[in-house]
Design a protein around this motif. Structure first.
Motif, PDB file in Angstrom:
ATOM      1  N   GLY A 152      -2.478  -2.896   6.406  1.00  0.00           N
ATOM      2  CA  GLY A 152      -2.910  -1.964   5.378  1.00  0.00           C
ATOM      3  C   GLY A 152      -3.369  -0.650   5.978  1.00  0.00           C
ATOM      4  O   GLY A 152      -2.693  -0.057   6.818  1.00  0.00           O
ATOM      5  N   ALA A 153      -4.558  -0.210   5.569  1.00  0.00           N
ATOM      6  CA  ALA A 153      -5.096   1.066   6.056  1.00  0.00           C
ATOM      7  C   ALA A 153      -6.022   0.900   7.238  1.00  0.00           C
ATOM      8  O   ALA A 153      -6.693   1.843   7.646  1.00  0.00           O
ATOM      9  N   ARG A 154      -6.068  -0.290   7.822  1.00  0.00           N
ATOM     10  CA  ARG A 154      -7.043  -0.585   8.870  1.00  0.00           C
ATOM     11  C   ARG A 154      -6.964   0.395  10.039  1.00  0.00           C
ATOM     12  O   ARG A 154      -7.984   0.921  10.504  1.00  0.00           O
TER      13      ARG A 154
ATOM     14  N   TRP B 145      -3.277  10.251   1.947  1.00  0.00           N
ATOM     15  CA  TRP B 145      -2.259   9.267   1.569  1.00  0.00           C
ATOM     16  C   TRP B 145      -1.079   9.222   2.530  1.00  0.00           C
ATOM     17  O   TRP B 145      -0.632   8.137   2.910  1.00  0.00           O
ATOM     18  N   ALA B 146      -0.585  10.372   2.924  1.00  0.00           N
ATOM     19  CA  ALA B 146       0.578  10.393   3.817  1.00  0.00           C
ATOM     20  C   ALA B 146       0.240   9.761   5.164  1.00  0.00           C
ATOM     21  O   ALA B 146       1.032   8.978   5.716  1.00  0.00           O
ATOM     22  N   GLY B 147      -0.919  10.075   5.695  1.00  0.00           N
ATOM     23  CA  GLY B 147      -1.335   9.506   6.976  1.00  0.00           C
ATOM     24  C   GLY B 147      -1.530   8.008   6.893  1.00  0.00           C
ATOM     25  O   GLY B 147      -1.159   7.263   7.818  1.00  0.00           O
ATOM     26  N   ILE B 148      -2.113   7.542   5.807  1.00  0.00           N
ATOM     27  CA  ILE B 148      -2.315   6.103   5.615  1.00  0.00           C
ATOM     28  C   ILE B 148      -0.974   5.391   5.514  1.00  0.00           C
ATOM     29  O   ILE B 148      -0.748   4.358   6.157  1.00  0.00           O
ATOM     30  N   ALA B 149      -0.068   5.943   4.703  1.00  0.00           N
ATOM     31  CA  ALA B 149       1.243   5.315   4.519  1.00  0.00           C
ATOM     32  C   ALA B 149       2.014   5.235   5.835  1.00  0.00           C
ATOM     33  O   ALA B 149       2.715   4.250   6.105  1.00  0.00           O
ATOM     34  N   ALA B 150       1.872   6.255   6.665  1.00  0.00           N
ATOM     35  CA  ALA B 150       2.607   6.280   7.934  1.00  0.00           C
ATOM     36  C   ALA B 150       2.140   5.182   8.883  1.00  0.00           C
ATOM     37  O   ALA B 150       2.902   4.750   9.758  1.00  0.00           O
ATOM     38  N   ARG B 151       0.911   4.704   8.716  1.00  0.00           N
ATOM     39  CA  ARG B 151       0.351   3.693   9.625  1.00  0.00           C
ATOM     40  C   ARG B 151       0.237   2.312   8.996  1.00  0.00           C
ATOM     41  O   ARG B 151      -0.181   1.362   9.658  1.00  0.00           O
TER      42      ARG B 151
ATOM     43  N   LEU C 227       0.831  -1.194   0.000  1.00  0.00           N
ATOM     44  CA  LEU C 227       0.000   0.000   0.000  1.00  0.00           C
ATOM     45  C   LEU C 227       0.867   1.246   0.000  1.00  0.00           C
ATOM     46  O   LEU C 227       0.599   2.205  -0.734  1.00  0.00           O
ATOM     47  N   ARG C 228       1.918   1.228   0.799  1.00  0.00           N
ATOM     48  CA  ARG C 228       2.836   2.385   0.815  1.00  0.00           C
ATOM     49  C   ARG C 228       3.458   2.592  -0.561  1.00  0.00           C
ATOM     50  O   ARG C 228       3.526   3.718  -1.062  1.00  0.00           O
ATOM     51  N   ALA C 229       3.920   1.513  -1.182  1.00  0.00           N
ATOM     52  CA  ALA C 229       4.548   1.623  -2.500  1.00  0.00           C
ATOM     53  C   ALA C 229       3.562   2.147  -3.533  1.00  0.00           C
ATOM     54  O   ALA C 229       3.907   2.981  -4.384  1.00  0.00           O
ATOM     55  N   GLY C 230       2.327   1.661  -3.470  1.00  0.00           N
ATOM     56  CA  GLY C 230       1.326   2.098  -4.438  1.00  0.00           C
ATOM     57  C   GLY C 230       0.967   3.560  -4.291  1.00  0.00           C
ATOM     58  O   GLY C 230       0.883   4.294  -5.287  1.00  0.00           O
TER      59      GLY C 230
END
Length: 224
Positions: free
Chosen positions: A188-190, A176-182, A113-116
């Motif tokens: 994933g984004a859970r 996106w930045a917040g999701i990637a950080a977690r 997910l981070r890469a995408g």
């Protein structure tokens, strides 16, 4: 690392009668909402068979996921690859897709997910519509409904099945930045979605899709 695959012929968008969008459901194409397929997993519980290469309706499963997003109107589709990525490139028809290498795919879905999301930075997309490669029971009808929840960069939406959040999910670029950080391990984004639950639009899709995963040998019976 990303590149656009223009060397092999692409899927025609046909995803079968149970996955095709119905009359009036297909949205017009736009680059505002990009499609993102997470297809890097190695299929550990499937004897090491990468899920992207499982056969469904005569073609690799990754093609089905791409066709779902295209049928839902995503003209830009990024596909995150990991396990046996060379074989996926050789066997799957992914013309026009941006193929994203995730060397850390063994860390879990979070790394993909981070890469995408990183690959979409600077693309001009205002949101990402995310599908998992191992959910062939989810077709264009569900993807269209979730994509229709896009309003602006702050949008958050997810398909729901009898009220339970599932896939596909839509992430506005502001998240996106917040999701990637977690996004770590297989979460994933859970965690991010749980923290922002009040902002998530749930879109009921239980009448048009089945959100099962292809995880085990027994699950292979669901493939066609």
């Amino acid at each position: 690392m990303t590149h656009t695959d223009d060397e092999v012929s692409g899927p025609d968008g046909a995803i079968g009668p149970d996955g095709a969008a119905g009359p009036g459901e297909v949205a017009g194409p736009t680059d505002e909402v990009a499609g993102l397929v997470l297809a890097a997993g190695g299929g550990r519980r499937l004897g090491g068979r990468p899920k992207a290469l499982l056969t469904h309706r005569g073609r690799p499963l990754v093609e089905h996921a791409v066709a779902v997003l295209r049928a839902a109107g995503c003209t830009r589709v990024h596909v995150v690859l990991g396990a046996r990525s060379g074989d996926v490139r050789e066997r799957a028809r992914l013309t026009g897709c941006v193929l994203v290498d995730n060397p850390g795919w063994e860390e879990g879905m979070g790394s993909s997910l981070r890469a995408g999301l990183d690959s979409l930075a600077g693309s001009g997309a205002r949101a990402a519509l995310v599908c998992l490669v191992d959910q062939p029971g989810i077709g264009a009808r569900a993807a269209v409904r979730v994509r229709a929840a896009f309003r602006d960069d702050t949008s958050l939406a997810a398909a729901a099945y009898d009220g339970v959040r599932g896939h596909p999910v839509l992430f506005g670029a502001a998240h996106w930045a917040g999701i990637a950080a977690r996004a770590t391990g297989d979460r994933g984004a859970r965690a991010y979605l749980k923290e922002h639950a009040a902002e998530v639009t749930l879109v009921e899709c239980g009448d048009v899709a089945q959100p099962y995963d292809i995880d085990t040998e027994a699950d292979l019976a669901r493939l066609e």
